[in-house]
Motif scaffolding. Structure first.
Motif, mmCIF file in Angstrom:
data_model
loop_
_atom_site.group_PDB
_atom_site.id
_atom_site.type_symbol
_atom_site.label_atom_id
_atom_site.label_comp_id
_atom_site.label_asym_id
_atom_site.label_seq_id
_atom_site.Cartn_x
_atom_site.Cartn_y
_atom_site.Cartn_z
ATOM 1 N N LEU A 229 -5.136 8.978 -6.546
ATOM 2 C CA LEU A 229 -5.839 10.240 -6.324
ATOM 3 C C LEU A 229 -6.986 10.069 -5.333
ATOM 4 N N TYR A 230 -7.777 9.011 -5.528
ATOM 5 C CA TYR A 230 -8.905 8.778 -4.620
ATOM 6 C C TYR A 230 -8.430 8.401 -3.215
ATOM 7 N N GLY A 231 -7.205 7.914 -3.111
ATOM 8 C CA GLY A 231 -6.651 7.632 -1.791
ATOM 9 C C GLY A 231 -6.441 8.897 -0.985
ATOM 10 N N TYR A 232 -6.186 9.995 -1.679
ATOM 11 C CA TYR A 232 -6.016 11.288 -1.013
ATOM 12 C C TYR A 232 -7.337 12.040 -0.883
ATOM 13 N N PHE A 233 -8.146 11.978 -1.940
ATOM 14 C CA PHE A 233 -9.403 12.722 -1.966
ATOM 15 C C PHE A 233 -10.511 11.819 -2.506
ATOM 16 N N PRO A 234 -11.439 11.399 -1.656
ATOM 17 C CA PRO A 234 -12.493 10.473 -2.076
ATOM 18 C C PRO A 234 -13.448 11.026 -3.129
ATOM 19 N N SER A 235 -13.471 12.352 -3.303
ATOM 20 C CA SER A 235 -14.375 12.932 -4.298
ATOM 21 C C SER A 235 -13.802 14.238 -4.821
ATOM 22 N N LYS A 236 -14.320 14.664 -5.958
ATOM 23 C CA LYS A 236 -13.881 15.940 -6.531
ATOM 24 C C LYS A 236 -14.295 17.098 -5.627
ATOM 25 N N GLU A 237 -15.453 16.949 -4.951
ATOM 26 C CA GLU A 237 -15.903 17.996 -4.035
ATOM 27 C C GLU A 237 -14.904 18.198 -2.897
ATOM 28 N N GLU A 238 -14.383 17.109 -2.344
ATOM 29 C CA GLU A 238 -13.412 17.224 -1.256
ATOM 30 C C GLU A 238 -12.101 17.829 -1.752
ATOM 31 N N LEU A 239 -11.723 17.500 -2.955
ATOM 32 C CA LEU A 239 -10.512 18.078 -3.535
ATOM 33 C C LEU A 239 -10.702 19.574 -3.771
ATOM 34 N N ALA B 202 -5.842 13.120 -12.287
ATOM 35 C CA ALA B 202 -4.889 12.024 -12.083
ATOM 36 C C ALA B 202 -3.847 11.996 -13.200
ATOM 37 N N SER B 203 -4.295 12.222 -14.440
ATOM 38 C CA SER B 203 -3.370 12.227 -15.571
ATOM 39 C C SER B 203 -2.372 13.374 -15.453
ATOM 40 N N ALA B 204 -2.857 14.545 -15.050
ATOM 41 C CA ALA B 204 -1.977 15.705 -14.907
ATOM 42 C C ALA B 204 -0.984 15.522 -13.772
ATOM 43 N N VAL B 205 -1.431 14.854 -12.724
ATOM 44 C CA VAL B 205 -0.555 14.587 -11.575
ATOM 45 C C VAL B 205 0.502 13.547 -11.937
ATOM 46 N N GLY B 206 0.127 12.644 -12.859
ATOM 47 C CA GLY B 206 1.060 11.597 -13.275
ATOM 48 C C GLY B 206 0.927 10.319 -12.480
ATOM 49 N N GLY B 207 -0.261 10.095 -11.942
ATOM 50 C CA GLY B 207 -0.500 8.879 -11.166
ATOM 51 C C GLY B 207 -1.803 8.232 -11.581
ATOM 52 N N SER B 208 -2.224 7.251 -10.826
ATOM 53 C CA SER B 208 -3.470 6.548 -11.115
ATOM 54 C C SER B 208 -4.639 7.209 -10.401
ATOM 55 N N LYS B 209 -5.853 6.893 -10.904
ATOM 56 C CA LYS B 209 -7.032 7.395 -10.219
ATOM 57 C C LYS B 209 -7.119 6.813 -8.812
ATOM 58 N N GLY B 210 -6.633 5.585 -8.644
ATOM 59 C CA GLY B 210 -6.645 4.963 -7.320
ATOM 60 C C GLY B 210 -5.832 5.750 -6.308
ATOM 61 N N MET C 215 0.852 -1.196 0.000
ATOM 62 C CA MET C 215 0.000 0.000 0.000
ATOM 63 C C MET C 215 0.890 1.250 0.000
ATOM 64 N N ARG C 216 0.608 2.170 -0.923
ATOM 65 C CA ARG C 216 1.417 3.370 -1.043
ATOM 66 C C ARG C 216 1.179 4.299 0.143
ATOM 67 N N VAL C 217 2.252 4.815 0.732
ATOM 68 C CA VAL C 217 2.144 5.704 1.878
ATOM 69 C C VAL C 217 1.800 7.111 1.393
ATOM 70 N N LYS C 218 0.781 7.702 2.003
ATOM 71 C CA LYS C 218 0.389 9.053 1.635
ATOM 72 C C LYS C 218 1.335 10.070 2.287
ATOM 73 N N THR C 219 1.660 11.126 1.565
ATOM 74 C CA THR C 219 2.547 12.152 2.095
ATOM 75 C C THR C 219 1.912 13.530 1.914
#
Length: 200
Positions: free
Chosen positions: A44-54, A34-42, A1-5
């Protein structure tokens, strides 16, 4: 599991914020971010469960430095005249900053189609501003300087008086800069009108 930072979280917020500003809230999907960040949607959702929260995180982050400047007004033990002038000056510096104005414009442009944006912005912006102003007014009322039954309602009045003309000119891009002298040209009559109504 990737560690969040915290670094990665801030990177996501920064990139999402730029996309929201340039393309609009509705046009930006979590996949786009997610594409702009350079990672997976998974990830991204690990940090922010929804676009509203982001988006909420973006609003808070965009205004953080300006918020610290807003609440750091001096002379809290001085007269109500001095406190209101300092509060009004700092509020307009906050409101008219590029960071806050860009979020204001974004929310206004998108809120009809995405009503949740208005709620997010209100909870993380205007509501907090009103809380600071109301607390200042309530303290002055308790000290016998003001005659105010409802500090929150009075705070909305003070806020509107300070904003007159300058806010609309900025919002509609009629102007893009303001001096402290011009800010005080708004704040001083606003304080005078307010105190004529509420001075004890």
């Amino acid at each position: 599991m990737r560690v969040k930072t915290e670094k990665k979280r801030n990177e996501i917020i920064g990139i999402a914020g730029e996309l929201f500003r340039s393309q609009g809230y509705g046009a930006v999907s979590m996949a786009t971010i997610a594409s702009a960040v350079g990672g997976s949607k998974g990830t991204l959702y690990g940090y922010f469960p929804s676009k509203e929260e982001l988006f909420a995180a973006f609003v808070v982050t965009a205004g953080h430095q300006r918020w610290q400047e807003f609440i750091a007004f001096p002379d809290k033990a001085g007269s109500i005249d001095a406190k209101l002038k300092a509060l009004g000056r700092n509020y307009l510096r906050f409101l008219l900053s590029d960071e806050i104005m860009s979020v204001n414009r974004l929310v206004i442009a998108e809120a009809v189609r995405f009503p949740e944006l208005g709620r997010i912005f209100y909870e993380n912006g205007p509501r907090s501003v009103i809380g600071v102003i109301a607390a200042t007014l309530e303290q002055a009322a308790q000290a016998g300087e003001l005659n105010i039954a409802d500090p929150t309602a009075a705070a909305w009045r003070f806020k509107a008086l300070c904003e007159a003309r300058l806010f609309e000119q900025y919002l509609w891009a009629i102007r893009s800069s303001v001096t402290d002298a011009e800010i005080m040209e708004n704040v001083e009559p606003a304080c005078m009108i307010f105190l004529e109504s509420f001075r004890a």
